[in-house]
Design a protein around this motif. Structure first.
Motif, PDB file in Angstrom:
ATOM      1  N   SER A 106       0.836   1.314  -3.488  1.00 39.84           N
ATOM      2  CA  SER A 106       0.866   0.002  -2.840  1.00 39.84           C
ATOM      3  C   SER A 106       1.926  -0.069  -1.742  1.00 39.84           C
ATOM      4  O   SER A 106       3.090   0.282  -1.946  1.00 39.84           O
ATOM      5  N   PHE A 107       1.484  -0.528  -0.577  1.00 40.03           N
ATOM      6  CA  PHE A 107       2.387  -0.707   0.554  1.00 40.03           C
ATOM      7  C   PHE A 107       2.700  -2.181   0.786  1.00 40.03           C
ATOM      8  O   PHE A 107       3.424  -2.521   1.720  1.00 40.03           O
ATOM      9  N   ALA A 108       2.180  -3.032  -0.089  1.00 34.04           N
ATOM     10  CA  ALA A 108       2.409  -4.468   0.076  1.00 34.04           C
ATOM     11  C   ALA A 108       3.896  -4.820   0.077  1.00 34.04           C
ATOM     12  O   ALA A 108       4.341  -5.625   0.914  1.00 34.04           O
ATOM     13  N   PRO A 109       4.715  -4.263  -0.832  1.00 32.59           N
ATOM     14  CA  PRO A 109       6.141  -4.610  -0.783  1.00 32.59           C
ATOM     15  C   PRO A 109       6.811  -4.205   0.520  1.00 32.59           C
ATOM     16  O   PRO A 109       7.707  -4.902   1.002  1.00 32.59           O
ATOM     17  N   ALA A 110       6.392  -3.087   1.113  1.00 32.34           N
ATOM     18  CA  ALA A 110       6.965  -2.675   2.392  1.00 32.34           C
ATOM     19  C   ALA A 110       6.591  -3.652   3.495  1.00 32.34           C
ATOM     20  O   ALA A 110       7.423  -4.006   4.349  1.00 32.34           O
ATOM     21  N   VAL A 111       5.341  -4.101   3.492  1.00 27.89           N
ATOM     22  CA  VAL A 111       4.901  -5.084   4.489  1.00 27.89           C
ATOM     23  C   VAL A 111       5.711  -6.371   4.349  1.00 27.89           C
ATOM     24  O   VAL A 111       6.180  -6.952   5.343  1.00 27.89           O
ATOM     25  N   LEU A 112       5.905  -6.829   3.113  1.00 26.53           N
ATOM     26  CA  LEU A 112       6.649  -8.063   2.888  1.00 26.53           C
ATOM     27  C   LEU A 112       8.114  -7.909   3.279  1.00 26.53           C
ATOM     28  O   LEU A 112       8.729  -8.858   3.756  1.00 26.53           O
ATOM     29  N   MET A 113       8.678  -6.720   3.088  1.00 27.39           N
ATOM     30  CA  MET A 113      10.058  -6.484   3.507  1.00 27.39           C
ATOM     31  C   MET A 113      10.178  -6.475   5.028  1.00 27.39           C
ATOM     32  O   MET A 113      11.035  -7.158   5.612  1.00 27.39           O
ATOM     33  N   ILE A 114       9.317  -5.707   5.687  1.00 29.51           N
ATOM     34  CA  ILE A 114       9.422  -5.556   7.140  1.00 29.51           C
ATOM     35  C   ILE A 114       9.189  -6.884   7.851  1.00 29.51           C
ATOM     36  O   ILE A 114       9.777  -7.146   8.917  1.00 29.51           O
ATOM     37  N   VAL A 161      12.648  -3.292  -3.389  1.00 33.94           N
ATOM     38  CA  VAL A 161      11.262  -2.971  -3.739  1.00 33.94           C
ATOM     39  C   VAL A 161      10.495  -2.531  -2.498  1.00 33.94           C
ATOM     40  O   VAL A 161       9.681  -1.602  -2.536  1.00 33.94           O
ATOM     41  N   GLY A 162      10.772  -3.196  -1.371  1.00 31.81           N
ATOM     42  CA  GLY A 162      10.117  -2.811  -0.125  1.00 31.81           C
ATOM     43  C   GLY A 162      10.522  -1.433   0.344  1.00 31.81           C
ATOM     44  O   GLY A 162       9.682  -0.643   0.793  1.00 31.81           O
ATOM     45  N   MET A 163      11.811  -1.108   0.216  1.00 34.98           N
ATOM     46  CA  MET A 163      12.262   0.221   0.614  1.00 34.98           C
ATOM     47  C   MET A 163      11.634   1.297  -0.258  1.00 34.98           C
ATOM     48  O   MET A 163      11.257   2.371   0.230  1.00 34.98           O
TER      49      MET A 163
END
Length: 347
Positions: A106-114, A161-163
């Motif tokens: 899942s890349f959703a946490p990265a999207v939410l972080m960025i 979590v995003g990192m």
């Protein structure tokens, strides 16, 4: 031909290849990450895991306005994120699959972080940064980024979590890209929850690891996943003032957060602690010369707007290493967007 047909068009419309269209599209391109964030925050992809759904049904599932959800997904579909069929049902695409929260990749946490407000708002004030040479983050949030990060558990959770979401696919690739001295002690400086160190210890079974970070960060470490607790230790501290002894110092996406003087302080602590056979391994983007597009040139503006740091060229690293007492030996490419800048103690 009638008079109406022969009369000139009252609006001068540029040709489709007119550069004004390209500039307009570029000026409006911020709406794509806005739409992407909305879809990720609503968890749209999770509700499409079992197949296509009408937008009204999907809106009910995620708690959204049907018309506005349709408009967001319609825009994302133009970039291959979701797809709409002739019946008005939306479905996942390979890119949209990565927005599911129930898949390992899942890349959703990265999207939410960025796209978090901590990055979004300062980027909107980039003109101020260019004029003054200072990030507007302090003005917008009342304190510097990392102080805000330490005081706000919600922001810290989004960041960590995003990192992890962004870094976990990179870490095994990075770990395979360099060698280590026999029985080396590897210090992961500012290593967060330890994702990179985990990969390094798995790739180099005779190495020991030290995860070095602040106490509130280490509390969430993942090193227990290694299944060999005798191969790692935790070390609390401030990388501006100290570093544990070791043979290899990993700094992944650390130096780019800081200006040269702060980056120099970090490297000097590593130089004081490193063994004679040791090295420093800086894992960051290395900005190439020329006019070609490069992800490092994009991330560089993120660093400029929310932090005090920057992405660096090889020449920048060479000069920085020399001031810290290291000699740059090589830049190792990886099959990621990052390179490994290696330095050894200067004699």
């Amino acid at each position: 031909m009638t008079a109406a047909a022969s009369s000139p068009d009252p609006i001068a419309r540029p040709a489709e290849d007119d550069l004004r269209f390209a500039l307009m599209d570029l000026a409006l391109s911020y709406l794509f990450p806005a739409a992407l964030r909305a879809a990720a925050a609503l968890g749209v992809a999770d509700h499409l895991a079992d197949g296509p759904r009408p937008v009204a049904e999907l809106a009910g599932a995620v708690g959204a306005d049907p018309l506005n959800l349709h408009r967001v997904l319609r825009l994302l579909a133009t970039r291959g994120i979701f797809t709409e069929d002739d019946a008005g049902r939306f479905a996942l695409t390979p890119s949209a699959e990565l927005l599911r929260t129930d898949v390992p990749s899942s890349f959703a946490p990265a999207v939410l972080m960025i796209t978090d407000t901590t990055f979004w708002r300062p980027a909107g004030e980039l003109e101020e940064t260019v004029r003054t040479g200072r990030t507007p983050f302090d003005r917008l949030f009342g304190m510097p980024f990392f102080e805000h990060f330490a005081r706000d558990p919600e922001t810290a959770a989004v960041f960590h979590v995003g990192m992890a979401s962004m870094s976990d696919p990179e870490n095994p690739v990075v770990a395979r890209a360099f060698d280590l001295p026999p029985d080396a002690t590897v210090v992961d400086v500012g290593g967060g929850h330890g994702g990179l160190l985990l990969s390094v210890l798995r790739e180099h079974p005779d190495a020991r690891g030290v995860l070095f970070d602040q106490p509130h960060v280490l509390a969430g470490h993942r090193l227990g996943e290694l299944g060999a607790d005798d191969r790692w230790d935790l070390a609390e501290g401030d990388f501006f003032t100290e570093a544990p002894p070791g043979d290899a110092y990993l700094l992944k996406r650390i130096l780019h957060d800081w200006d040269d003087e702060h980056a120099l302080r970090i490297l000097r602590q590593c130089r004081r602690a490193v063994s004679d056979r040791g090295r420093v391994l800086v894992v960051d983007a290395v900005v190439p010369p020329g006019n070609d597009p490069d992800p490092g040139k994009v991330i560089d503006l993120l660093m400029m707007s929310s932090f005090t740091g920057r992405e660096r060229t090889r020449a920048d690293f060479d000069a920085l290493f020399a001031r810290a007492g290291f000699r740059l030996t090589r830049v190792l490419p990886t099959d990621t967007r990052l390179s490994i800048v290696e330095g050894v103690p200067a004699t």
